[in-house]
Structure formats: structure tokens, C-alpha cells
Scaffold this motif. Sequence first.
Motif, mmCIF file in Angstrom:
data_model
loop_
_atom_site.group_PDB
_atom_site.id
_atom_site.type_symbol
_atom_site.label_atom_id
_atom_site.label_comp_id
_atom_site.label_asym_id
_atom_site.label_seq_id
_atom_site.Cartn_x
_atom_site.Cartn_y
_atom_site.Cartn_z
ATOM 1 N N ALA A 133 13.740 6.201 17.202
ATOM 2 C CA ALA A 133 14.846 7.104 16.871
ATOM 3 C C ALA A 133 14.666 7.679 15.471
ATOM 4 N N ILE A 134 15.069 8.933 15.312
ATOM 5 C CA ILE A 134 14.970 9.604 14.014
ATOM 6 C C ILE A 134 16.086 10.636 13.902
ATOM 7 N N VAL A 135 16.510 10.913 12.663
ATOM 8 C CA VAL A 135 17.448 11.998 12.383
ATOM 9 C C VAL A 135 16.637 13.250 12.097
ATOM 10 N N HIS A 136 16.975 14.366 12.740
ATOM 11 C CA HIS A 136 16.226 15.609 12.527
ATOM 12 C C HIS A 136 16.508 16.179 11.149
ATOM 13 N N CYS A 137 17.743 16.574 10.888
ATOM 14 C CA CYS A 137 18.142 17.035 9.556
ATOM 15 C C CYS A 137 19.004 15.957 8.932
ATOM 16 N N GLU A 138 18.481 15.288 7.935
ATOM 17 C CA GLU A 138 19.198 14.190 7.281
ATOM 18 C C GLU A 138 20.087 14.777 6.188
ATOM 19 N N THR A 139 21.380 14.877 6.492
ATOM 20 C CA THR A 139 22.290 15.561 5.570
ATOM 21 C C THR A 139 22.612 14.738 4.328
ATOM 22 N N THR A 140 22.109 13.520 4.259
ATOM 23 C CA THR A 140 22.186 12.767 3.014
ATOM 24 C C THR A 140 21.566 13.578 1.881
ATOM 25 N N SER A 141 20.439 14.236 2.182
ATOM 26 C CA SER A 141 19.713 14.996 1.165
ATOM 27 C C SER A 141 19.517 16.458 1.537
ATOM 28 N N GLY A 142 19.518 16.769 2.843
ATOM 29 C CA GLY A 142 19.206 18.114 3.311
ATOM 30 C C GLY A 142 17.774 18.255 3.791
ATOM 31 N N ILE A 143 17.023 17.154 3.815
ATOM 32 C CA ILE A 143 15.627 17.210 4.246
ATOM 33 C C ILE A 143 15.545 17.451 5.758
ATOM 34 N N LEU A 144 14.545 18.223 6.172
ATOM 35 C CA LEU A 144 14.310 18.495 7.589
ATOM 36 C C LEU A 144 13.076 17.721 8.023
ATOM 37 N N ASN A 145 13.281 16.745 8.877
ATOM 38 C CA ASN A 145 12.163 15.910 9.315
ATOM 39 C C ASN A 145 11.314 16.608 10.367
ATOM 40 N N ASP A 146 10.076 16.151 10.480
ATOM 41 C CA ASP A 146 9.077 16.815 11.322
ATOM 42 C C ASP A 146 9.142 16.267 12.746
ATOM 43 N N LEU A 147 9.952 16.916 13.577
ATOM 44 C CA LEU A 147 10.117 16.450 14.958
ATOM 45 C C LEU A 147 8.833 16.549 15.761
ATOM 46 N N GLU A 148 8.048 17.577 15.499
ATOM 47 C CA GLU A 148 6.845 17.789 16.305
ATOM 48 C C GLU A 148 5.868 16.627 16.157
ATOM 49 N N SER A 149 5.589 16.215 14.917
ATOM 50 C CA SER A 149 4.634 15.122 14.724
ATOM 51 C C SER A 149 5.200 13.799 15.220
ATOM 52 N N VAL A 150 6.491 13.600 15.054
ATOM 53 C CA VAL A 150 7.123 12.368 15.529
ATOM 54 C C VAL A 150 7.105 12.305 17.052
ATOM 55 N N SER A 151 7.418 13.421 17.694
ATOM 56 C CA SER A 151 7.425 13.427 19.163
ATOM 57 C C SER A 151 6.021 13.199 19.712
ATOM 58 N N ARG A 152 5.012 13.762 19.048
ATOM 59 C CA ARG A 152 3.628 13.531 19.499
ATOM 60 C C ARG A 152 3.291 12.045 19.456
ATOM 61 N N ALA A 153 3.698 11.397 18.365
ATOM 62 C CA ALA A 153 3.391 9.975 18.208
ATOM 63 C C ALA A 153 4.135 9.129 19.226
ATOM 64 N N VAL A 154 5.422 9.394 19.385
ATOM 65 C CA VAL A 154 6.258 8.564 20.257
ATOM 66 C C VAL A 154 5.922 8.801 21.725
ATOM 67 N N LYS A 155 5.851 10.057 22.128
ATOM 68 C CA LYS A 155 5.567 10.345 23.532
ATOM 69 C C LYS A 155 4.115 10.042 23.871
ATOM 70 N N GLY A 156 3.238 10.202 22.883
ATOM 71 C CA GLY A 156 1.838 9.837 23.117
ATOM 72 C C GLY A 156 1.676 8.355 23.392
ATOM 73 N N ALA A 157 2.580 7.562 22.853
ATOM 74 C CA ALA A 157 2.547 6.114 23.088
ATOM 75 C C ALA A 157 3.358 5.716 24.310
ATOM 76 N N GLY A 158 3.973 6.696 24.970
ATOM 77 C CA GLY A 158 4.743 6.415 26.177
ATOM 78 C C GLY A 158 6.092 5.788 25.925
ATOM 79 N N LYS A 159 6.681 6.039 24.745
ATOM 80 C CA LYS A 159 7.963 5.450 24.390
ATOM 81 C C LYS A 159 9.106 6.466 24.559
ATOM 82 N N THR A 160 10.331 5.961 24.554
ATOM 83 C CA THR A 160 11.523 6.796 24.662
ATOM 84 C C THR A 160 11.902 7.327 23.281
#
Length: 364
Positions: A133-160
Motif C-alpha cells: 500500500a502507498i499514498v499517491h499524493c502525500e498531503t503531509t508535504s505535497g509530494i507526489l509519489n511514483d505510482l508507475e514504478s511502484v505498480s511495476r514492482a508490486v504487480k511484477g511480484a504478483g502482489k495486491t
Amino acid sequence: MYKLLTPGPLTTTETVKKEMMVDHCTWDDDYKQITQEIRSKLLKVAGASEERYTAVLMQGSGTFGVESVLTSAVDPDDKLLVAANGSYGRRMCSIAEHAALNYALYETPYSVRPDGEEIRRRLEEDPSVTHAAIVHCETTSGILNDLESVSRAVKGAGKTLIVDAMSSFGGIEIPVEELGIDFLISSANKCIQGVPGFSFIIARREALEQCRGRARSLSLDLYDQWQAMEKDGKWRFTSPTHTVLAFAQALRELEREGGVAARQKRYTENNRLLVEGMKQMGFRPYVPAEVQSPIITTFHYPDNFPGNFDTMYRYIKERGYAIYPGKVTDAETFRIGNIGEIYPEDIRRVLEIFDGYLRQSAGC
């Protein structure tokens, strides 16, 4: 009256507010049809097909939606990996602890994105992890996390993959099906520009089917909520009718604006003007420009800043706008949101107000 420069609740249109002047009963066929139309439109916003995905509406704030997903999708024998770089990633850990879920935390500083390659490495080292699990836009700071690289890693490993897109969905294009996201959670009072009252979950049907009988809560049972809505659009328990009507109008207004792409362009221009103007007055952004979202921006105070947040807040509010205190633990900061019914002319006006505050405080 004042406008909200916050990440939600946010400033809404008069036409969205007007929808809440009508009373509706939850069992009426017209009202149930509105619920079904909302669910269908949310899938279009998500870029997800009705064959593979569905939308579930859940009473309560965004955190209710996150808790619904985590406590419905993660079994006692499962293990959740939380990638966190702010308060809302940490909140998922709190939910996991309260529900006695097995979880691991991968944490980075608030101004640093979780790394997809590091997530891939951790999943390889710990095959017991079943969900990430990850937060896309973390409003604590305003940072925008990299969904594409995270999804590649998680789905590449066959995880939810579970994504908290509370502050980004509707304001930043997220190709949910293309990324393979299993559960995406957002809220009515964010970038769709509705009002508080319910959260919603975009879920891959196959992953949602696996939630049957897993929920640790009666009212937050995601599978049972879905099954009830699939029949005819009726919510299991009393729904926030006025919020639903306002949200249906907000979706129509999103379409009229030109969809997510047009709204993202407006928010991005708001953010550009804000950052440029604030820098000229000595307010430095906390987050590096290359990872800054167009949703909300965290600023450091200038050197020798006159006054404090409370006095500055009151000065700005008296002139028509409300800003946000900081949530960053390692620095004195405050935040300004760009979303909602906010336009470049609002940003220019806010910059004038900040300049006026600095001049007055300096005795100019």
C-alpha cells in the motif's frame, strides 16, 4: 465568507452547494439510480473498464474508505507492506495495528519518494508479503509519489496493490487499469470538488471477490457493501443523501470543465503561480520541484520571518482565504492548497495578501 486553500474539504461551486437544498430518501428508485450513475462515472474517471473494475461508495471520511479496504482485503494469514513518507502512510500502519494485521513498514523522509526498486527488493526478500500500500499524493508535504514504478514492482511480484489516492484522484490522471491497481481509495470532498460525507473505492472485481467473509467490521465490510449496491444501487445503511446529490453535480461539472486533464492543467497553473510568487517573497518549498504535486505545497518560512503562523493565518483569513498549518515533523512549515474552485486570479490575490502581511509586519 472565505475560500479554502486546503487539500479538502475545499471550496465548492454554488451549484454544488445548491444540490444539498433538496431532501431525498435512500430507498427511492431515483436516488438509487443516482448512486449507480456515480459508480459508473467514477470508473470512467479512473480509466477502468466495467468488465474488470467496479466502484463502491462507503459512508464516512477517506480514512473510513482506507480502513474498509485494509480490513476487508488483508486476511489474518496475509502480510501488508506499507510504503510511507508522511502522516497518511503512517495512518495505514495505525489501521493495521488496530485491526491486528500483519504488516511491515518501508519509510522514507517526507521529502523523498519511496523507491520502486527498493519495494521490489523487499518483496523478493520477504515472500510472505501479499499486499502493498502507498499514498499517491502525500498531503503531509505535497509530494507526489511514483505510482508507475511502484505498480511495476508490486504487480511484477504478483502482489495486491492498494493506493490511497485521496488527494489526487480527479485532479491528476491515474490510469488505474493500465497500472494494475487492485484497490484505489478517494473521497467525495477532494479533487472531484464535492463535499464531505463518503469515500469511494475503485476495485478490481477479482480482488474484491476475494474479500468475501474477510471483513473485521460490519459497517466497513467492503464486499457486503458492493453486493448491496450491485443489486439496485441501495446503500446497506443510511447514506449521506445530500452529499451524494452534491457529488453527482460535481461529477457533471468535472465533465464540463474538460475532465481530469483540464482540471489537472488548472491545478498545475495554480501551483506554478503560487510557487513562483512565494519564492520571490522568500518562502522556499519544502518538496523538490521534480516531485512536487499540483495539489498542495509546503513552504518554509523566510529567514527572520515576522510573526507566527497564527497571526499570519488570521491576517489572510480576514482577507478572504484560509491556508493550512504544517504537518512536517522536522521543519517549521505551513501549507497552501491549489485545488477546489480556485483559479489563477485567486492565487494572485493570495500572493498580494502575503506581501501585505510581510510589509505590515516589517513596519513598511
